[in-house]
Structures are given as structure tokens and as C-alpha cells.
Enzyme design. Structure first.
Site, PDB file in Angstrom:
ATOM      1  CE  LYS A  44      -3.042  -1.183   3.557  1.00  0.00           C
ATOM      2  NZ  LYS A  44      -3.862  -0.747   4.520  1.00  0.00           N
ATOM      3  CE  LYS A  46      -1.667   4.312   5.423  1.00  0.00           C
ATOM      4  NZ  LYS A  46      -2.935   4.038   6.325  1.00  0.00           N
TER       5      LYS A  46
HETATM    6  N1  C2G Z   1     -10.335   6.481  10.171  1.00  0.00           N
HETATM    7  C1  C2G Z   1     -11.337   7.519  10.524  1.00  0.00           C
HETATM    8  N2  C2G Z   1     -11.092   8.709  10.924  1.00  0.00           N
HETATM    9  C2  C2G Z   1      -9.549   9.243  10.874  1.00  0.00           C
HETATM   10  C3  C2G Z   1      -8.536   8.334  10.442  1.00  0.00           C
HETATM   11  C4  C2G Z   1      -8.956   6.818  10.101  1.00  0.00           C
HETATM   12  O1  C2G Z   1     -12.561   7.246  10.477  1.00  0.00           O
HETATM   13  N3  C2G Z   1      -9.376  10.215  11.469  1.00  0.00           N
HETATM   14  C5  C2G Z   1     -10.744   5.438   9.410  1.00  0.00           C
HETATM   15  C6  C2G Z   1     -10.240   4.942   8.147  1.00  0.00           C
HETATM   16  O2  C2G Z   1     -11.604   5.543   7.224  1.00  0.00           O
HETATM   17  C7  C2G Z   1     -10.388   3.500   7.829  1.00  0.00           C
HETATM   18  C8  C2G Z   1      -9.981   3.114   9.657  1.00  0.00           C
HETATM   19  O3  C2G Z   1     -10.040   4.286  10.383  1.00  0.00           O
HETATM   20  O4  C2G Z   1     -11.930   3.014   7.785  1.00  0.00           O
HETATM   21  C9  C2G Z   1      -8.386   2.616   9.460  1.00  0.00           C
HETATM   22  O5  C2G Z   1      -7.777   3.494   8.941  1.00  0.00           O
HETATM   23  P1  C2G Z   1      -6.449   3.122   8.482  1.00  0.00           P
HETATM   24  O6  C2G Z   1      -5.570   2.470   9.464  1.00  0.00           O
HETATM   25  O7  C2G Z   1      -5.461   4.462   8.042  1.00  0.00           O
HETATM   26  O8  C2G Z   1      -6.512   2.261   7.396  1.00  0.00           O
HETATM   27  P2  C2G Z   1      -6.218   2.346   5.896  1.00  0.00           P
HETATM   28  O9  C2G Z   1      -4.813   2.762   5.669  1.00  0.00           O
HETATM   29  O10 C2G Z   1      -7.306   3.293   5.273  1.00  0.00           O
HETATM   30  O11 C2G Z   1      -6.514   0.856   5.210  1.00  0.00           O
HETATM   31  O12 C2G Z   1      -8.445  -2.447   2.499  1.00  0.00           O
HETATM   32  C10 C2G Z   1      -8.603  -1.399   3.135  1.00  0.00           C
HETATM   33  C11 C2G Z   1      -7.156  -0.856   3.888  1.00  0.00           C
HETATM   34  O13 C2G Z   1      -6.719  -1.864   4.688  1.00  0.00           O
HETATM   35  C12 C2G Z   1      -7.712   0.486   4.648  1.00  0.00           C
END
Ligand code: C2G
Length: 129
Positions: A44, A46
Site C-alpha cells: 500500500k 505505507k
Molecule cells: N479513520 C477514520 N478517521 C480518521 C482516521 C482513520 O475514520 N481520522 C478510519 C479510516 O477511514 C479507516 C480506518 O479508520 O476506515 C482505518 O484507517 P487506516 O488505519 O488509515 O487504514 P487504511 O490505510 O485506510 O487501510 O483494505 C482497506 C485498507 O486496509 C484500509
């Protein structure tokens, strides 16, 4: 009891994650999470501060989370939803529309992101101070 499924990296576990998990849990009785492995995060693009094992331990300690499994690829969701017998698939709104292809087997919901907090913001803060 409905099962809700979601996915994420959950690095530097913060309020945005907590608020999303709380709302997802309230949609059903059971919340299962696919936590991105370190290898998948590399795919990803990341880079995580916390290892997969640490992120899983924190997720498993969260009162809203009932089970955690590894997320290793973009295309395992359909199989996971069937295995977990999920009724609802939920993500934060930054993913709006991205998983609508799953609508034939599960209710897909996107919940508003929590403004003003993100893993990258926290990283910046730590570096600054
Ligand atoms: N999230 C949120 N508010 C934030 C930060 C994150 O609601 N301020 C939510 C994101 O929208 C996501 C979840 O928390 O639904 C996890 O976020 P991340 O850890 O950044 O995950 P991500 O990189 O978006 O990976 O297949 C899907 C991916 O694995 C999602």
C-alpha cells in the site's frame, strides 16, 4: 446479532480509529477487523511505526473489537465476508465508493472520518517535538 467487518492499518491507534470502531460495533453485535500486515502495508506504500503484532494486540484490546485477522491483499474481502458471515462492511468515508462492488453480498457503509487526526499527523507531531 449482525456481524460487521472492516479493514485497516490502525498504526499509532488514535481517536479516529476508536470512533470508527465504536460506530461500526453499534451497527451490529459483532465486529471483526482485517488488520493490514506489514507486507501488505508495503504494497500500500505505507510505512508503519508499529509492527503488525503490536497493531493486532492493540486492536484485540479494544472493547469494540471481537476478532482480528490478517489483511494480506486487496482482493481477500469477498472471501473474508463469506467466511465471517458478515452482514455489514464498513469503512471511513475516505473510502467512499471504493468497495461498492461488494454490495451484492453485504451491506456497504461509509462512516464520516474523524477530522483533525490521522496517523501521519501524529507522526509529524512526534518528529516536531
Ligand atoms: N479513520 C477514520 N478517521 C480518521 C482516521 C482513520 O475514520 N481520522 C478510519 C479510516 O477511514 C479507516 C480506518 O479508520 O476506515 C482505518 O484507517 P487506516 O488505519 O488509515 O487504514 P487504511 O490505510 O485506510 O487501510 O483494505 C482497506 C485498507 O486496509 C484500509
Amino acid at each position: 446479532m449482525k456481524t460487521v467487518i472492516s479493514y485497516g492499518t490502525f498504526d499509532l491507534f488514535h481517536l479516529g480509529h476508536v470512533r470508527l470502531l465504536r460506530r461500526l460495533k453499534s451497527l451490529g453485535g459483532q465486529l471483526v477487523i482485517g488488520c493490514s500486515t506489514d507486507e501488505f502495508n508495503a504494497l500500500k506504500g505505507k510505512k508503519c511505526i508499529m509492527s503488525y503484532e503490536q497493531r493486532v494486540e492493540i486492536l484485540r484490546s479494544c472493547r469494540y473489537v471481537d476478532a482480528v485477522f490478517p489483511e494480506q491483499s486487496w482482493d481477500q474481502k469477498r472471501e473474508d465476508i463469506i467466511r465471517e458471515k458478515a452482514d455489514i462492511f464498513g469503512m471511513g468515508s475516505d473510502w467512499e465508493g471504493k468497495f461498492d462492488d461488494l454490495k451484492d453480498i453485504v451491506d456497504v457503509v461509509y462512516l464520516p472520518r474523524t477530522d483533525g487526526i490521522s496517523t501521519s499527523m501524529l507522526r509529524q507531531e512526534v518528529i516536531k517535538n
